[in-house]
Scaffold this active site. Structure first.
Site, PDB file in Angstrom:
ATOM      1  N   CYS A   1       0.813  -1.212   0.000  1.00  0.00           N
ATOM      2  CA  CYS A   1       0.000   0.000   0.000  1.00  0.00           C
ATOM      3  C   CYS A   1       0.848   1.265   0.000  1.00  0.00           C
ATOM      4  O   CYS A   1       1.954   1.283   0.541  1.00  0.00           O
ATOM      5  CB  CYS A   1      -0.875   0.019   1.240  1.00  0.00           C
ATOM      6  SG  CYS A   1      -1.906  -1.424   1.400  1.00  0.00           S
TER       7      CYS A   1
ATOM      8  N   ARG B   1       5.240   0.170  -6.108  1.00  0.00           N
ATOM      9  CA  ARG B   1       5.216  -0.638  -4.882  1.00  0.00           C
ATOM     10  C   ARG B   1       4.319  -1.865  -5.043  1.00  0.00           C
ATOM     11  O   ARG B   1       4.397  -2.791  -4.229  1.00  0.00           O
ATOM     12  CB  ARG B   1       4.699   0.206  -3.708  1.00  0.00           C
ATOM     13  CG  ARG B   1       5.608   1.362  -3.345  1.00  0.00           C
ATOM     14  CD  ARG B   1       4.911   2.333  -2.424  1.00  0.00           C
ATOM     15  NE  ARG B   1       4.642   1.784  -1.119  1.00  0.00           N
ATOM     16  CZ  ARG B   1       5.342   2.057  -0.031  1.00  0.00           C
ATOM     17  NH1 ARG B   1       6.365   2.874  -0.099  1.00  0.00           N
ATOM     18  NH2 ARG B   1       5.027   1.537   1.133  1.00  0.00           N
TER      19      ARG B   1
ATOM     20  N   TRP C   1      -2.857  -2.827  -1.476  1.00  0.00           N
ATOM     21  CA  TRP C   1      -2.414  -4.199  -1.722  1.00  0.00           C
ATOM     22  C   TRP C   1      -3.169  -5.027  -0.688  1.00  0.00           C
ATOM     23  O   TRP C   1      -2.894  -4.943   0.508  1.00  0.00           O
ATOM     24  CB  TRP C   1      -0.904  -4.285  -1.524  1.00  0.00           C
ATOM     25  CG  TRP C   1      -0.304  -5.599  -1.938  1.00  0.00           C
ATOM     26  CD1 TRP C   1       0.104  -5.968  -3.195  1.00  0.00           C
ATOM     27  CD2 TRP C   1      -0.010  -6.725  -1.099  1.00  0.00           C
ATOM     28  NE1 TRP C   1       0.615  -7.242  -3.171  1.00  0.00           N
ATOM     29  CE2 TRP C   1       0.559  -7.729  -1.898  1.00  0.00           C
ATOM     30  CE3 TRP C   1      -0.191  -6.991   0.267  1.00  0.00           C
ATOM     31  CZ2 TRP C   1       0.956  -8.963  -1.394  1.00  0.00           C
ATOM     32  CZ3 TRP C   1       0.202  -8.229   0.768  1.00  0.00           C
ATOM     33  CH2 TRP C   1       0.777  -9.194  -0.068  1.00  0.00           C
TER      34      TRP C   1
ATOM     35  N   ASN D   1      -1.992   2.305   5.664  1.00  0.00           N
ATOM     36  CA  ASN D   1      -1.036   1.227   5.351  1.00  0.00           C
ATOM     37  C   ASN D   1      -0.820   0.440   6.635  1.00  0.00           C
ATOM     38  O   ASN D   1      -0.672   1.045   7.702  1.00  0.00           O
ATOM     39  CB  ASN D   1       0.324   1.787   4.934  1.00  0.00           C
ATOM     40  CG  ASN D   1       0.304   2.409   3.557  1.00  0.00           C
ATOM     41  OD1 ASN D   1      -0.726   2.407   2.886  1.00  0.00           O
ATOM     42  ND2 ASN D   1       1.432   2.952   3.149  1.00  0.00           N
ATOM     43  N   GLY D   2      -0.736  -0.867   6.545  1.00  0.00           N
ATOM     44  CA  GLY D   2      -0.468  -1.679   7.739  1.00  0.00           C
ATOM     45  C   GLY D   2      -1.637  -2.600   8.036  1.00  0.00           C
ATOM     46  O   GLY D   2      -2.519  -2.813   7.198  1.00  0.00           O
TER      47      GLY D   2
ATOM     48  N   GLU E   1      18.054 -17.329  -7.731  1.00  0.00           N
ATOM     49  CA  GLU E   1      17.638 -15.968  -8.065  1.00  0.00           C
ATOM     50  C   GLU E   1      17.037 -15.919  -9.480  1.00  0.00           C
ATOM     51  O   GLU E   1      16.028 -15.258  -9.710  1.00  0.00           O
ATOM     52  CB  GLU E   1      18.840 -15.014  -7.920  1.00  0.00           C
ATOM     53  CG  GLU E   1      18.595 -13.580  -8.343  1.00  0.00           C
ATOM     54  CD  GLU E   1      17.438 -12.875  -7.645  1.00  0.00           C
ATOM     55  OE1 GLU E   1      16.909 -13.388  -6.649  1.00  0.00           O
ATOM     56  OE2 GLU E   1      17.039 -11.797  -8.129  1.00  0.00           O
TER      57      GLU E   1
ATOM     58  N   LYS F   1      13.209 -14.727 -10.416  1.00  0.00           N
ATOM     59  CA  LYS F   1      12.915 -13.682 -11.418  1.00  0.00           C
ATOM     60  C   LYS F   1      11.867 -14.174 -12.392  1.00  0.00           C
ATOM     61  O   LYS F   1      10.910 -13.485 -12.691  1.00  0.00           O
ATOM     62  CB  LYS F   1      14.172 -13.283 -12.210  1.00  0.00           C
ATOM     63  CG  LYS F   1      15.177 -12.373 -11.556  1.00  0.00           C
ATOM     64  CD  LYS F   1      14.713 -10.985 -11.247  1.00  0.00           C
ATOM     65  CE  LYS F   1      14.031 -10.917  -9.937  1.00  0.00           C
ATOM     66  NZ  LYS F   1      14.728 -10.657  -8.724  1.00  0.00           N
TER      67      LYS F   1
ATOM     68  N   GLU G   1       8.296 -14.746 -10.725  1.00  0.00           N
ATOM     69  CA  GLU G   1       7.564 -13.597 -10.180  1.00  0.00           C
ATOM     70  C   GLU G   1       6.982 -12.690 -11.263  1.00  0.00           C
ATOM     71  O   GLU G   1       5.982 -12.028 -11.023  1.00  0.00           O
ATOM     72  CB  GLU G   1       8.403 -12.789  -9.172  1.00  0.00           C
ATOM     73  CG  GLU G   1       9.527 -11.976  -9.718  1.00  0.00           C
ATOM     74  CD  GLU G   1      10.252 -11.167  -8.624  1.00  0.00           C
ATOM     75  OE1 GLU G   1       9.623 -10.705  -7.677  1.00  0.00           O
ATOM     76  OE2 GLU G   1      11.482 -11.002  -8.755  1.00  0.00           O
TER      77      GLU G   1
ATOM     78  N   HIS H   1      16.918 -36.633  -5.793  1.00  0.00           N
ATOM     79  CA  HIS H   1      16.253 -37.036  -4.542  1.00  0.00           C
ATOM     80  C   HIS H   1      14.782 -36.624  -4.550  1.00  0.00           C
ATOM     81  O   HIS H   1      14.152 -36.586  -3.502  1.00  0.00           O
ATOM     82  CB  HIS H   1      16.998 -36.438  -3.346  1.00  0.00           C
ATOM     83  CG  HIS H   1      18.412 -36.937  -3.272  1.00  0.00           C
ATOM     84  ND1 HIS H   1      18.715 -38.209  -2.852  1.00  0.00           N
ATOM     85  CD2 HIS H   1      19.588 -36.364  -3.632  1.00  0.00           C
ATOM     86  CE1 HIS H   1      20.037 -38.393  -2.924  1.00  0.00           C
ATOM     87  NE2 HIS H   1      20.581 -37.276  -3.404  1.00  0.00           N
TER      88      HIS H   1
ATOM     89  N   LYS I   1       6.567  -3.940  -4.125  1.00  0.00           N
ATOM     90  CA  LYS I   1       7.979  -3.595  -4.101  1.00  0.00           C
ATOM     91  C   LYS I   1       8.502  -3.556  -2.677  1.00  0.00           C
ATOM     92  O   LYS I   1       9.625  -3.940  -2.387  1.00  0.00           O
ATOM     93  CB  LYS I   1       8.168  -2.232  -4.784  1.00  0.00           C
ATOM     94  CG  LYS I   1       9.608  -1.805  -4.936  1.00  0.00           C
ATOM     95  CD  LYS I   1      10.301  -2.658  -5.974  1.00  0.00           C
ATOM     96  CE  LYS I   1      11.782  -2.417  -6.052  1.00  0.00           C
ATOM     97  NZ  LYS I   1      12.473  -3.510  -6.741  1.00  0.00           N
TER      98      LYS I   1
HETATM   99  C1  AGP Z   1      12.619  -9.280  -5.719  1.00  0.00           C
HETATM  100  O1  AGP Z   1      12.533  -9.447  -7.085  1.00  0.00           O
HETATM  101  C2  AGP Z   1      11.452  -9.478  -4.962  1.00  0.00           C
HETATM  102  N1  AGP Z   1      10.344  -8.802  -5.516  1.00  0.00           N
HETATM  103  C3  AGP Z   1      11.514  -9.606  -3.447  1.00  0.00           C
HETATM  104  O2  AGP Z   1      11.927 -10.919  -3.236  1.00  0.00           O
HETATM  105  C4  AGP Z   1      12.379  -8.668  -2.594  1.00  0.00           C
HETATM  106  O3  AGP Z   1      13.723  -8.868  -2.868  1.00  0.00           O
HETATM  107  C5  AGP Z   1      12.073  -8.920  -1.104  1.00  0.00           C
HETATM  108  O4  AGP Z   1      10.738  -8.604  -0.862  1.00  0.00           O
HETATM  109  C6  AGP Z   1      12.973  -8.150  -0.163  1.00  0.00           C
HETATM  110  O5  AGP Z   1      12.827  -6.779  -0.316  1.00  0.00           O
HETATM  111  P1  AGP Z   1      13.852  -5.762   0.311  1.00  0.00           P
HETATM  112  O6  AGP Z   1      15.165  -5.961  -0.360  1.00  0.00           O
HETATM  113  O7  AGP Z   1      13.271  -4.411   0.007  1.00  0.00           O
HETATM  114  O8  AGP Z   1      13.940  -6.032   1.778  1.00  0.00           O
END
Ligand code: AGP
Length: 604
Positions: A2, A27, A73, A99-100, A478, A482, A485, A501, A599
């Site tokens: 949010c 965000r 969100w 927010n929260g 990683e 990517k 997501e 396994h 974000k």
């Molecule tokens: C990254 O592509 C992600 N969207 C997510 O995993 C992100 O890295 C994670 O939420 C941590 O965020 P931060 O680095 O702002 O703490």
């Protein structure tokens, strides 16, 4: 997650709020809305679509000089217009964006219903304007204090009262909120990017502060309602960071900034061939470190895994990498000679902040690696190292990851130098290899047409495997994150040796497998593993820096320039970032704002 923006001043609130909401889009959100007061009339518009459709909805709104806007969100209550913010009390007098999470909202809602209040949404937020109405005694400041003393959980609120169009109220607890100070206009925002176009002067609210803004001034009160000095900070950021600068998407722009990010990080911290970190850690503190815990979430946690590899290699100090959401509830074993390292791009990740607070409470030394200056983690940490990635807008983290990896690599070299745990000459060679990295990374960026072609071949697949051993496994993790997501293709990052396994059961004729091979001493084992999956029909792409890689055992190969093996994640992740990007574009999906993601993950 949010986002909040609020305005009071001589200009038209409508366009300023829309612009602020656009800046908050990165965000991640699933609905948005805004409320303004114009000639005593309250106007509220909400949409499940993008900010652009709000613009159309408010076209006939009269000029207004006060308003609040929100990107939601969903946490409590599904994604629907009535759950979008702003929310009002039953009598439409008080208006709130939030927010929260309000943890005790169910009991408060029950109490309010018994007193005759009607609820129109499923949100936790809606109790707040109703509580304000219930306790309103003509003094909004006192009323807000009363309400925030009753609610439990985390919040940042922007509050309006229809009958008081010259006053905007803001308060927060464990969720960021700032006040922006302009000329004949003032702002509130959950994130300074929302107001940077208008002012770079901000005041960061602390927990339970209440700010009252009018066009001319800002007053801030602490939780006892004693006035506080308004401490103004000038933000050193550029609004143009949040423009695409000719690229089709922020993600593509940011991947192309990987090279400059590494260069900036090295230029900032390496002076005359020496790493300079301004840390409150004596040489003795460093010599006494018995174990290191790296704590982070998501991509930042993957950067931490890379940190484990290099710190253990250069210093022989044992390192564990902890997922923040698990660590905080794990009753962790910490001793006074531990060092905790927090990694966060946003500096606002709720779980990481909670772990930082826990570690601080136990008096453990810590260093935080943060991209956003003045973020909560920055302010709470005793030691901070800043990644030099600049503003990252796309939800999928790319250049920030690169910066985190580079910085933790430098930190490992710094520790090894202090501890004299590694041959001095070798160490300075390693540092020199780091300095050469940006050129090699640029070469990889220029190979994009290969990644684009490969992306076409997997765009319609159901599953993709990312496989590797050792450091290559961390790169695979990683790369897999990517892809999933942003393209919504199911993918697994798996240790190659572990595949048999269990996960190998999913390997079918034609299943794409992207194999990372950058570690010479693991090449033979990797080759055997490739044969195992080829025998089950996998279509294998190898991404390798090794000249001796046997190209005939795979279907396709991407050869990357040779770099010092410790640094291979910095270049080997680039093809994976670009493949994820191109697959997503091919599928016609929203690259920068993938569904369900945010974000800045400000709730646990
Ligand atoms: C990254 O592509 C992600 N969207 C997510 O995993 C992100 O890295 C994670 O939420 C941590 O965020 P931060 O680095 O702002 O703490």
């Amino acid at each position: 997650m949010c986002g909040i923006v609020g305005y009071i001043g001589e200009n038209d609130a409508n366009s300023i709020l829309i612009n602020g909401l656009r800046k908050l889009e990165y965000r991640g959100y699933d609905s948005c809305g805004l409320a303004t007061i114009s000639n005593g009339e309250l106007q509220i518009s909400k949409t499940l679509n993008r900010i652009e459709s709000l613009t159309a909805a408010i076209q006939n709104n009269g000029v207004s000089h006060i308003g609040i806007g929100h990107t939601r969100w969903a946490t409590h209550g599904g994604v629907c217009e009535r759950n979008a913010h702003p929310h009002t009390d039953s009598y439409k007098k008080f208006i709130v964006v939030h927010n929260g999470i309000i943890e005790n909202y169910l009991s408060l809602k029950k109490m309010l219903k018994e007193k005759g209040y009607t609820f129109y949404s499923d949100t936790d937020t809606e109790v707040v304007p109703n509580l304000i109405d219930l306790y309103y005694n003509g003094n909004l400041l006192e009323t807000v204090k009363k309400v925030t003393s009753i609610i439990e959980g985390s919040f940042a609120f922007g509050i309006l009262c229809k009958d008081r169009p010259n006053e905007l109220i803001a308060t927060k607890r464990n969720s960021p909120l700032i006040v922006g100070i302009g000329n004949n206009e003032n702002f509130i925002a959950s994130d300074f990017s929302a107001i940077l176009k208008y002012t770079n002067k901000i005041c960061i609210l602390e927990n339970d502060d209440i700010a009252i803004l009018n066009e001319k001034e800002v007053k801030v009160y602490d939780k006892n309602l004693d006035p506080k000095q308004v401490t103004i900070k000038e933000i050193d950021a550029d609004d143009s960071d949040s423009e695409k600068n000719g690229y089709d998407h922020f993600m593509l722009k940011e991947i192309n900034e990987n090279t400059i990010t590494v260069k900036k990080t090295i230029d900032y911290y390496v002076i005359d061939g020496k790493i300079n970190f301004d840390l409150n850690l004596t040489d003795n503190d460093i010599k006494n470190i018995k174990q290191i815990k790296i704590i982070a979430c998501g991509t930042a946690m993957h950067a931490g895994l890379n940190g484990k590899n290099i710190i253990e290699k250069l210093t022989r100090i044992p390192v564990s990498v902890e997922v923040a959401s698990e660590f905080r509830y794990s009753d962790p074993i910490l001793t006074e000679n531990d060092l905790a390292i927090f990694i966060s791009q946003s500096g606002e990740t709720a779980d990481t902040i909670a772990c930082l607070e826990l570690v601080k409470k136990k008096g453990i030394k810590h260093v935080s690696i943060v991209n956003v200056k003045d973020s909560t983690i920055d302010r709470l940490s005793e030691n901070v190292l800043y990644t030099k990635a600049g503003t990252e807008i796309a939800v999928a983290s790319t250049k920030a990851y690169i910066a985190q990896v580079m910085l933790i690599d430098l930190f490992a070299i710094y520790l090894a130098d202090k501890l004299e745990s590694y041959n001095k000459e070798e160490l300075s060679k390693i540092l020199n290899y780091a300095i050469e990295l940006p050129n090699k990374m640029q070469e990889v960026l220029e190979m994009d047409s290969m990644f684009c072609d490969y992306a076409k071949s997997i765009s319609n697949c159901r599953d993709v495997f990312f496989l590797g051993r050792g450091l290559d496994y961390y790169i695979a993790l990683e790369g897999s994150l990517k892809l999933k997501e942003i393209s919504y293709i199911h993918s697994e990052g798996t240790q190659f040796g572990e595949l048999k396994h269990g996960p190998i059961a999913l390997m079918e004729e034609g299943t794409p497998a992207i194999v990372m091979a950058t570690q010479e001493k693991l090449l033979d084992k990797t080759i055997s593993n490739i044969k195992e999956i080829k025998a089950r029909g996998a279509r294998v792409l190898a991404v390798t820096t090794l000249k001796e890689f046997p190209v005939d055992i795979v279907d396709e190969v991407i050869h990357l320039p040779k770099v010092c093996e410790l640094f291979s994640p910095l270049e080997a992740i680039i093809p994976l970032q670009l493949i994820a990007y191109h697959v997503t574009v091919n599928k016609g999906l929203d690259v920068d704002k993938p569904r369900n993601l945010a974000k800045s993950v400000t709730v646990e």
